[in-house]
Design a protein around this motif. Structure first.
Motif, PDB file in Angstrom:
ATOM      1  N   PHE A 458      55.923  34.078  41.915  1.00 41.42           N
ATOM      2  CA  PHE A 458      55.356  34.972  41.057  1.00 41.42           C
ATOM      3  C   PHE A 458      56.112  36.166  40.737  1.00 41.42           C
ATOM      4  N   VAL A 459      56.185  36.841  41.951  1.00 39.95           N
ATOM      5  CA  VAL A 459      56.774  38.167  41.724  1.00 39.95           C
ATOM      6  C   VAL A 459      58.227  38.143  41.305  1.00 39.95           C
ATOM      7  N   SER A 460      58.857  37.089  41.818  1.00 41.34           N
ATOM      8  CA  SER A 460      60.236  37.094  41.622  1.00 41.34           C
ATOM      9  C   SER A 460      60.617  36.896  40.047  1.00 41.34           C
ATOM     10  N   THR A 461      59.711  35.829  39.413  1.00 36.53           N
ATOM     11  CA  THR A 461      59.648  35.346  38.117  1.00 36.53           C
ATOM     12  C   THR A 461      59.544  36.603  37.162  1.00 36.53           C
ATOM     13  N   LEU A 462      58.470  37.262  37.532  1.00 36.49           N
ATOM     14  CA  LEU A 462      57.765  38.571  36.816  1.00 36.49           C
ATOM     15  C   LEU A 462      59.040  39.599  36.793  1.00 36.49           C
ATOM     16  N   SER A 463      59.523  39.850  37.872  1.00 42.21           N
ATOM     17  CA  SER A 463      60.537  41.007  37.995  1.00 42.21           C
ATOM     18  C   SER A 463      61.763  40.653  37.264  1.00 42.21           C
ATOM     19  N   ALA A 464      62.035  39.211  37.156  1.00 45.72           N
ATOM     20  CA  ALA A 464      63.324  39.234  36.373  1.00 45.72           C
ATOM     21  C   ALA A 464      63.206  39.298  34.757  1.00 45.72           C
ATOM     22  N   LEU A 465      62.172  39.503  34.396  1.00 43.69           N
ATOM     23  CA  LEU A 465      61.854  39.812  32.911  1.00 43.69           C
ATOM     24  C   LEU A 465      62.390  41.043  32.225  1.00 43.69           C
ATOM     25  N   SER A 466      63.238  40.891  31.083  1.00 46.44           N
ATOM     26  CA  SER A 466      63.598  42.188  30.567  1.00 46.44           C
ATOM     27  C   SER A 466      63.448  42.299  28.917  1.00 46.44           C
ATOM     28  N   VAL A 467      63.444  43.692  28.245  1.00 47.64           N
ATOM     29  CA  VAL A 467      63.122  43.538  27.092  1.00 47.64           C
ATOM     30  C   VAL A 467      64.301  43.083  26.238  1.00 47.64           C
ATOM     31  N   LYS A 468      65.492  42.800  26.639  1.00 45.74           N
ATOM     32  CA  LYS A 468      66.459  42.254  26.020  1.00 45.74           C
ATOM     33  C   LYS A 468      66.365  40.783  25.830  1.00 45.74           C
ATOM     34  N   GLN A 469      65.418  40.248  26.675  1.00 46.80           N
ATOM     35  CA  GLN A 469      65.193  38.583  26.263  1.00 46.80           C
ATOM     36  C   GLN A 469      64.253  38.597  24.903  1.00 46.80           C
ATOM     37  N   VAL A 470      63.557  39.621  24.777  1.00 46.82           N
ATOM     38  CA  VAL A 470      62.729  39.483  23.273  1.00 46.82           C
ATOM     39  C   VAL A 470      63.748  40.230  22.259  1.00 46.82           C
ATOM     40  N   GLU A 471      64.485  40.874  22.483  1.00 47.47           N
ATOM     41  CA  GLU A 471      65.497  41.232  21.505  1.00 47.47           C
ATOM     42  C   GLU A 471      66.439  40.134  21.015  1.00 47.47           C
ATOM     43  N   ASN A 472      66.716  39.453  22.044  1.00 46.55           N
ATOM     44  CA  ASN A 472      67.606  38.329  21.757  1.00 46.55           C
ATOM     45  C   ASN A 472      66.965  36.885  21.485  1.00 46.55           C
ATOM     46  N   LYS A 473      65.500  37.216  21.249  1.00 46.75           N
ATOM     47  CA  LYS A 473      64.729  36.175  20.610  1.00 46.75           C
ATOM     48  C   LYS A 473      64.907  34.751  21.530  1.00 46.75           C
ATOM     49  N   GLU A 474      64.775  35.035  22.886  1.00 45.39           N
ATOM     50  CA  GLU A 474      64.769  33.990  23.801  1.00 45.39           C
ATOM     51  C   GLU A 474      63.302  33.436  23.811  1.00 45.39           C
ATOM     52  N   GLU A 475      63.251  32.084  24.016  1.00 44.08           N
ATOM     53  CA  GLU A 475      61.971  31.473  24.245  1.00 44.08           C
ATOM     54  C   GLU A 475      61.326  31.563  25.760  1.00 44.08           C
ATOM     55  N   PHE A 476      60.186  32.085  25.525  1.00 43.71           N
ATOM     56  CA  PHE A 476      59.502  32.445  27.123  1.00 43.71           C
ATOM     57  C   PHE A 476      58.658  31.149  27.226  1.00 43.71           C
ATOM     58  N   ASP A 477      58.604  30.914  28.539  1.00 41.50           N
ATOM     59  CA  ASP A 477      57.597  29.844  28.959  1.00 41.50           C
ATOM     60  C   ASP A 477      56.992  29.836  30.416  1.00 41.50           C
ATOM     61  N   PHE A 478      55.973  30.266  30.581  1.00 41.62           N
ATOM     62  CA  PHE A 478      54.992  30.589  31.633  1.00 41.62           C
ATOM     63  C   PHE A 478      53.953  29.322  32.274  1.00 41.62           C
ATOM     64  N   ARG A 479      54.216  28.404  31.550  1.00 42.21           N
ATOM     65  CA  ARG A 479      53.189  27.257  31.948  1.00 42.21           C
ATOM     66  C   ARG A 479      53.365  27.121  33.379  1.00 42.21           C
ATOM     67  N   ALA A 480      54.525  27.031  33.896  1.00 37.31           N
ATOM     68  CA  ALA A 480      54.671  26.636  35.182  1.00 37.31           C
ATOM     69  C   ALA A 480      54.015  27.787  36.137  1.00 37.31           C
TER      70      ALA A 480
END
Length: 1123
Positions: A458-480
């Motif tokens: 959980f900690v590693s997944t959340l720590s890897a997030l960045s605003v650039k992913q939103v700016e690049n319009k990447e798809e997020f999937d936190f179902r796992a």
């Protein structure tokens, strides 16, 4: 061992499966209850004995001993097997689902799982959902009346086909028998699960009462108010129970009421259970099992507890709660809806102005939607199932549109600014949640390996997030991540877990908050569906329509009406893959309701728009020139100082007086209409379009469609055509009215974003066709009929005269007065207005009709030529022999008839020429850039040019209103007259002889007293001056088709005509030569209007002195008459 149980996975899968089975059972029940949709094997008369026998003997049906009752099943066994297989397999799905639920519930009991909605929210919710879903499946199954017949018929057909019963039949039939009294059996089954169920339900004792407050308490607590504490406006909205804040009330009430019905022993032992149960019983009268499948909670509870000893106090509690509900519940929910209307409007206004607040205050949006949805669903399920009570008005809400509208607006706002929300929560997860979770993990004194791996991920997944992913319009999937958290809840909730979650509430709080934040990044649409799904209306179409009708009657609600068709887009969300058969019906229903609502809104809006246009048209009509006589007369009276009108006479107000106001508070009818239009147009601001079952619905298109239909009808009605009296509006007045309408319609663009120009063009373009898009009459049709049947018919009888001087037709002074003045419909301004109204297309249609009348006259002319062919051939050969011509003339018959028909052709062509000239003027005004090239193209045609090219160019020029040497429309019509029976040579001969016939018959015109030339009109009183255009145009068309020299044949005609007219001058009979001078002028007109003849040619065969004397004579007679 606890890890191997896979409780989380099983709960997830079984809940999804259970929902599908429940919807399938509901579908089968509806199908069997509907007479039109019932399976054919249940409706056939021949099957009735078999169905009665099966229902009577079920489940032990003797297939061999009573074969006479099952004869029809034996005959149609393959059809019966095919028809009942899907139902049988659906019932087997219930058994399979029940077995898995039993197994899982027993496993959970064996593990002695801990349940607390505030700590292990997902685990507790999944557990309670599974119990309610299972109960709902069983209750719905017990309500299917034909289940025994369907299963029995399937098994009979199976045994008759394969020689043995289906292996699953004994279990299935046994289940049907056991659940004939479902609540009794269910309470027996759940007796062993009382501890787990009660623990889970009691965890709601802090959540449910906090949600179940009155509107006054909400108001005191400043619920959903962002402005009560401005200093904390940017602080994130969070609490220890994030998901509980938008958990639907209906879901909690289902858990509590059905849960305590199944495990009722705690009601006698626990005061907390009693209080929670009573509070839920006081909330309403009905609960939803699925869609419109309801549970009468007080009746079911009372019936169940009546059959159990020691529950008399609980029965009394139920009765007391029912009375309380009837008296107070309606008013309480009405006040809640009233509060939510204002709260949602305020919340939307703030968030629309500052969309950045959707990040920190996103929870408020889902709370607002969830609370509103709860109230809507409560009203819907109570609307059609009310007992007798006094306060029925509490269950009717004529302001529902406003609440639905604000809900739709909030949803659309959240979707619109999804990137702002994602950006906020991605930073929140990476820069706060990950650190908070890491600190919580560090403070834990025990953390087994499996749990440690999950928490670290959980900690590693959340720590890897960045605003650039939103700016690049990447798809997020936190179902796992969320599924792992559910697994962790299951691992840590079992008895003697290495990491008991109840001892680490901080971990649960952080993880529940993280779960909500991840949903705000990748599952906003799911959250919106969970908190604002109103697909329930698909099952309550009557209630939905009733709410719409009530709201549409309220003036203040009209601005919110668009919410109803928008809600229809939710219906696609209530389907399930296990029941694909109902998808088509749901799609049709959603589209039907949506179209119905949009049609009603568009109808109301278009009515108001056109009423405003009608008012403006009335005001504009006062400014027409015909109304100025009274004003001029009054001004003259003032100038001559004549006495003022008496007191009793009411002076007519001048145009514009309606705009003068002494008091602004006085509201006129037009003010009211504009206010109503503003309200209705505000409704269209909800959205430009929305999707319903793969259909893109554009609300403004419905409005434009209604306006188009109504405007077309109004324009035709304004023409005021009466076929019996042959009355019609003057083109100038109609054009002024249409311009007033279109000018007023363009003001609609300031209210709503619609293309009014496209609308007006579409409507007016349809008016240029003989029929509009709906097959109705158009102005083109009406005016074509009127000009042909009224004006030109009277002109052919010389009651109306073509007046070249004034370029119009005028009435003849006669005993038979016409109902109209011809000049009011045929002068320059009227025909220009007609050209504006009908356009090139409309005038082309009118031309085609005029030409048809001409060709019918030409056919008759040809018959007359054929009758006199021998005489005409001799006259053509002997035209220079006076004596022989005189003898031949006496043998000639039908001359007057022929001249009359030629005059009719001339009158028609004269009218057409006037209309063409006016069309040319109009097109020069509208598209002068186009007229120049067309004119140049026409002028570039020479006599040597190929005839097909010539006619093509002339057709283009004629369509633009230009005059051509050869009339292409007339030429084409005459070409179509030629049949296979006649050769080209014969047609050519008839054409030549027709000109001879006309030339030698001209002297007959002098016998008619109406043949006198009128200086005032510039023509003859019997319209014979129209012969000039008839002869020129007809000759040009006929000889063009026959590929002959037009000029040569017209010269021949001129020689013949001159010769016969000169003979008229030699005649001493005064009667025959009475109008001789007027007839001489006709010869001059023929040459003057012909592009193929010249004055020099005329003078060579007819002395100019005769023409000069003729003009002097006719003008002198006019002067003498005037003197």
């Amino acid at each position: 061992m606890d890890y191997q149980q896979k409780l989380a996975e099983k709960l997830t899968i079984l809940n999804e499966r259970g929902n599908g089975v429940l919807i399938r059972m509901n579908y089968i029940r509806k199908l069997c209850a509907d007479v039109k949709l019932r399976p054919s094997v249940l409706t056939e008369k021949a099957m009735e004995p078999a169905i009665k026998y099966i229902n009577k003997k079920f489940p032990n049906i003797d297939f061999r001993g009573n074969i006479q009752n099952l004869t029809n099943i034996q005959r149609q066994k393959s059809l019966v097997l095919e028809a009942t297989t899907s139902y049988y397999e659906s019932f087997l799905d219930v058994i399979e689902f029940r077995d898995h639920v039993y197994e899982l519930l027993n496993t959970i009991d064996a593990c002695q799982c801990f349940f607390d909605i505030a700590i292990n929210f997902d685990f507790t919710k999944s557990y309670l959902d599974l119990i309610i879903t299972y109960t709902s499946v069983i209750i719905t199954l017990s309500r299917i009346d034909d289940k025994k017949a369907l299963v029995g018929m399937f098994n009979c057909a199976h045994e008759m086909t394969k020689g043995s019963s289906d292996p699953s039949y004994p279990r299935l039939s046994q289940m049907f028998v056991e659940y004939e009294h479902p609540w009794k059996k269910l309470t027996e089954e759940f007796g062993s699960h009382t501890r787990s169920v009660t623990t889970a339900l009691l965890s709601l004792r802090t959540i449910y009462p906090r949600r179940n407050l009155s509107a006054e308490q909400w108001r005191s607590a400043q619920l959903l108010n962002l402005l009560n504490a401005p200093a904390t406006m940017l602080d994130p909205a969070c609490c220890d129970t994030m998901a509980c804040e938008y958990l639907p009330m209906e879901v909690m009430e289902r858990w509590i009421i059905i849960g305590f019905l199944l495990c009722h022993s705690s009601l006698n032992t626990s005061q907390s259970s009693q209080e929670l149960w009573k509070m839920a019983l006081r909330s309403g009268l009905y609960l939803t099992l699925t869609r419109d499948e309801l549970l009468n909670i007080h009746k079911v509870s009372e019936d169940l507890f009546d059959s159990i000893k020691g529950y008399s106090k609980r029965v009394a509690d139920i009765k007391e709660c029912r009375e309380y509900t009837i008296v107070n519940s309606g008013a309480m929910h009405r006040e809640r809806r009233q509060f939510l209307r204002g709260a949602l409007m305020e919340l939307y206004t703030i968030l629309e102005d500052e969309p950045g607040l959707l990040g920190p205050k996103g929870l408020f949006v889902f709370m607002a939607l969830s609370y509103s949805r709860d109230e809507v669903l409560w009203l819907v399920r109570h609307s059609e199932n009310l007992p007798k009570m006094k306060n029925l008005e509490d269950y009717n809400d004529n302001q529902m549109a406003e609440l639905l509208f604000h809900m739709e607006k909030l949803q659309r706002l959240m979707r619109k600014y999804i990137q702002i929300v994602q950006r906020y929560y991605v930073q929140y997860l990476a820069q706060f949640d990950a650190l908070a979770l890491n600190d919580t993990i560090q403070n834990m004194y025990v953390c087994p390996e499996e749990e440690s791996v999950l928490l670290s991920s959980f900690v590693s997944t959340l720590s890897a997030l960045s605003v650039k992913q939103v700016e690049n319009k990447e798809e997020f999937d936190f179902r796992a991540v969320r599924l792992d958290w559910l697994r962790l809840q299951a691992y840590t909730s079992v008895y003697k877990a290495p990491l008991p979650i109840k001892e680490y509430p901080d971990l649960a709080k952080v993880m529940n908050m993280i779960q909500f934040h991840t949903k705000m990044v990748d599952s906003v649409e799911e959250l919106l569906q969970e908190t604002s799904d109103l697909s329930i209306f698909c099952s309550y179409p009557r209630v939905f329509e009733k709410m719409f009708n009530q709201s549409s009657e309220e003036k203040t609600m009209k601005r919110y009406l668009m919410a109803f068709p928008s809600v229809c887009s939710h219906f696609s969300q209530c389907g399930h893959p296990l029941c694909p058969e109902e998808m088509e019906a749901m799609e049709k229903r959603s589209l039907h309701l949506c179209v119905t609502f949009l049609e009603q809104i568009a109808k109301q809006t278009s009515s108001i728009v056109l009423e405003i246009c009608a008012e403006q048209c009335k005001l504009n009509e006062q400014l027409l020139p015909k109304h100025c006589a009274e004003t001029i007369c009054a001004a003259r009276h003032r100038k001559l100082k004549k006495p003022l009108p008496k007191k009793g006479e009411v002076q007519k107000e001048k145009p514009g007086a309606e705009s003068l106001r002494k008091d602004r508070t006085v509201i006129t009818n037009v003010d009211k209409m504009h206010l109503m239009l503003t309200e209705l147009c505000s409704s269209f601001s909800l959205c430009n379009d929305f999707i319903i079952s793969d259909h893109i619905v554009v609300p403004t298109e419905f409005l434009l469609s209604h306006l188009e239909t109504r405007l077309s009808e109004i324009i035709v009605r304004m023409a005021n055509y009466h076929q019996t009296t042959q009355e019609i509006a003057r083109p100038v007045e109609l054009l002024a009215a249409i311009r007033a309408y279109t000018a007023s319609l363009h003001s609609l663009s300031s209210y709503i974003n619609v293309d009014v120009t496209r609308l007006v063009k579409s409507v007016l373009l349809q008016q240029t066709q003989p029929l509009d898009c709906r097959g109705g009459q158009t102005l083109t049709n009406l005016y074509t009929n009127w000009y042909l049947e009224s004006l030109l018919r009277q002109a052919s009888n010389s009651l109306i005269v073509h007046c070249p001087t004034m370029h119009c037709f005028v009435n003849q002074c006669s005993e038979n007065e016409l109902s109209f003045r011809a000049e009011e419909f045929s002068d320059l301004s009227e025909l220009q207005a007609l050209a504006e109204l009908l356009g090139p297309y409309g005038l082309k249609f009118m031309t085609d009709n005029l030409i048809w009348h001409i060709t019918s006259q030409v056919s008759e002319l040809k018959k007359l030529v054929v009758e006199n062919m021998d005489v005409l051939v001799q006259m053509r050969n002997n035209f220079d022999k006076a004596e022989e011509m005189a003898n031949l003339k006496r043998r000639l018959t039908g001359g007057e008839n022929m001249l009359k028909r030629m005059t009719i052709i001339g009158v028609i062509l004269s009218f057409r020429s006037m209309a063409q000239d006016c069309l040319k003027d109009i097109l020069h005004k509208h598209c002068s850039y186009l007229m120049g090239p067309i004119e140049s193209l026409r002028d570039s045609v020479y006599p040597e040019t190929d005839i097909k090219v010539t006619l093509s160019v002339f057709e283009l020029a004629s369509a633009a209103g230009m005059t051509c040497n050869i009339d292409p429309a007339l030429a084409s019509a005459i070409a179509r007259m030629q049949t296979d029976n006649t050769s080209i040579d014969e047609e050519y001969k008839l054409s030549c002889l027709l000109l001879v016939y006309i030339a030698v018959s001209l002297p007959l015109l002098a016998l008619d007293p109406n043949s006198s030339y009128s200086r005032e009109h510039g023509g003859h009183n019997n319209n014979i001056h129209c012969l000039a255009i008839a002869i020129n145009q007809l000759a040009a068309a006929m000889f063009t088709i026959q590929n002959k020299n037009i000029e040569q044949h017209l010269k021949e005609f001129l020689l013949l005509a001159s010769s016969t007219l000169l003979q008229l001058g030699e005649n001493a009979d005064r009667i025959e030569s009475k109008n001789r001078e007027s007839i001489y002028l006709l010869l001059h007109m023929i040459v003057e209007q012909s592009p193929f003849l010249s004055q020099d040619l005329l003078e060579s065969c007819f002395p100019y002195v005769l023409l000069r004397n003729a003009y002097r004579e006719v003008y002198r007679s006019v002067i003498l008459t005037l003197g």
